[in-house]
Design an enzyme around this catalytic site. Structure first.
Site, PDB file in Angstrom:
ATOM      1  N   CYS A   4       2.561   6.546  22.879  1.00 25.53           N
ATOM      2  CA  CYS A   4       2.499   8.011  22.852  1.00 25.53           C
ATOM      3  C   CYS A   4       1.896   8.516  24.165  1.00 25.53           C
ATOM      4  CB  CYS A   4       1.666   8.466  21.666  1.00 25.53           C
ATOM      5  SG  CYS A   4       1.255  10.225  21.713  1.00 25.53           S
ATOM      6  N   ASP A  30      -0.347  21.996  31.279  1.00 22.99           N
ATOM      7  CA  ASP A  30       1.027  21.510  31.089  1.00 22.99           C
ATOM      8  C   ASP A  30       1.649  21.210  32.454  1.00 22.99           C
ATOM      9  OD1 ASP A  30       3.287  21.983  28.545  1.00 22.99           O
ATOM     10  OD2 ASP A  30       4.008  21.563  30.572  1.00 22.99           O
ATOM     11  N   HIS A  46      -4.160  10.693  16.670  1.00 20.59           N
ATOM     12  CA  HIS A  46      -2.706  10.817  16.754  1.00 20.59           C
ATOM     13  C   HIS A  46      -2.141  11.348  15.442  1.00 20.59           C
ATOM     14  CE1 HIS A  46       1.395  10.031  18.131  1.00 20.59           C
ATOM     15  NE2 HIS A  46       1.616   9.770  16.850  1.00 20.59           N
ATOM     16  N   THR A  95       9.159  18.195  21.842  1.00 19.27           N
ATOM     17  CA  THR A  95       9.636  17.025  22.593  1.00 19.27           C
ATOM     18  C   THR A  95       8.623  15.892  22.603  1.00 19.27           C
ATOM     19  OG1 THR A  95       8.801  17.970  24.660  1.00 19.27           O
ATOM     20  CG2 THR A  95      11.116  18.411  24.113  1.00 19.27           C
ATOM     21  N   HIS A 100       0.407  19.342  19.251  1.00 19.80           N
ATOM     22  CA  HIS A 100      -0.208  20.087  20.350  1.00 19.80           C
ATOM     23  C   HIS A 100      -0.003  21.582  20.196  1.00 19.80           C
ATOM     24  CE1 HIS A 100       3.850  18.772  21.476  1.00 19.80           C
ATOM     25  NE2 HIS A 100       3.962  19.922  22.133  1.00 19.80           N
TER      26      HIS A 100
HETATM   27  P1  5GP Z   1       6.815  20.531  23.201  1.00 17.01           P
HETATM   28  O1  5GP Z   1       8.164  20.809  23.828  1.00 17.01           O
HETATM   29  O2  5GP Z   1       6.790  19.174  22.514  1.00 17.01           O
HETATM   30  O3  5GP Z   1       6.312  21.629  22.329  1.00 17.01           O
HETATM   31  O4  5GP Z   1       5.800  20.474  24.416  1.00 17.01           O
HETATM   32  C1  5GP Z   1       5.563  19.328  25.155  1.00 17.01           C
HETATM   33  C2  5GP Z   1       4.980  19.791  26.454  1.00 17.01           C
HETATM   34  O5  5GP Z   1       4.366  18.665  27.095  1.00 17.01           O
HETATM   35  C3  5GP Z   1       5.968  20.382  27.453  1.00 17.01           C
HETATM   36  O6  5GP Z   1       5.598  21.714  27.747  1.00 17.01           O
HETATM   37  C4  5GP Z   1       5.880  19.460  28.664  1.00 17.01           C
HETATM   38  O7  5GP Z   1       5.954  20.158  29.881  1.00 17.01           O
HETATM   39  C5  5GP Z   1       4.522  18.801  28.480  1.00 17.01           C
HETATM   40  N1  5GP Z   1       4.403  17.461  29.016  1.00 17.01           N
HETATM   41  C6  5GP Z   1       5.244  16.411  28.782  1.00 17.01           C
HETATM   42  N2  5GP Z   1       4.791  15.305  29.401  1.00 17.01           N
HETATM   43  C7  5GP Z   1       3.653  15.663  30.045  1.00 17.01           C
HETATM   44  C8  5GP Z   1       2.741  14.938  30.859  1.00 17.01           C
HETATM   45  O8  5GP Z   1       2.872  13.737  31.118  1.00 17.01           O
HETATM   46  N3  5GP Z   1       1.668  15.629  31.357  1.00 17.01           N
HETATM   47  C9  5GP Z   1       1.482  16.966  31.084  1.00 17.01           C
HETATM   48  N4  5GP Z   1       0.391  17.551  31.627  1.00 17.01           N
HETATM   49  N5  5GP Z   1       2.332  17.669  30.305  1.00 17.01           N
HETATM   50  C10 5GP Z   1       3.402  17.030  29.799  1.00 17.01           C
HETATM   51 ZN    ZN Z   2      -0.507  10.276  20.312  1.00 18.97          ZN
END
Ligand code: 5GP
Ligand code: ZN
Length: 114
Positions: A4, A30, A46, A95, A100
């Site tokens: 993860c 982000d 988690h 994603t 979160h």
């Molecule tokens: P979701 O689309 O799942 O609601 O949001 C996941 C968020 O995680 C996205 O806004 C994406 O930009 C952010 N994200 C994905 N991988 C990383 C990472 O390795 N570091 C950071 N700081 N943000 C991440």
């Molecule tokens: Zn996790």
């Protein structure tokens, strides 16, 4: 969870720009910010998504929102306004399957969302 990415961020295996941390919560900027302020606020435990919550997680979820408020105040967006949103599942755009909260601020945020 070993595979993860958010667990790896908490452990420091993946670098992040941390803005807040306590015993239960970790928050960082982000990577692909959608607003001048875009912070992800995550439980250290988690949990994959809202679908996995039960009452044993109630305190943790409350703490995510308290952290969001603290960060909004510290970053200077408490008066102007901000949005706190949690996506659940594919149609909502989730994603990363480690729960979160997105904290977004610094521009007018349209409603309804896209
Ligand atoms: P979701 O689309 O799942 O609601 O949001 C996941 C968020 O995680 C996205 O806004 C994406 O930009 C952010 N994200 C994905 N991988 C990383 C990472 O390795 N570091 C950071 N700081 N943000 C991440
Ligand atoms: Zn996790």
């Amino acid at each position: 969870m070993s595979d993860c990415i958010f667990c790896k961020i908490i452990d420091g295996e993946i670098a992040s720009e941390r803005v807040y941390e306590d015993d239960d919560v970790f928050a960082f900027r982000d990577l692909n910010a959608q607003a001048p302020l875009h912070i992800l606020i995550i439980p250290k435990m988690h949990i994959a998504s809202i679908n996995d919550l039960d009452t044993s997680n109630a305190d943790t979820i409350g703490k995510l929102y308290i952290a969001a408020k603290k960060i909004a105040v510290e970053e200077g967006y408490a008066d102007k306004g901000y949005r706190v949103v949690m996506n659940c599942g594919e149609d909502a755009g989730q994603t990363v399957f480690h729960l979160h909260l997105h904290l977004l601020a610094g521009r007018p945020l349209s409603w309804p969302p896209g």
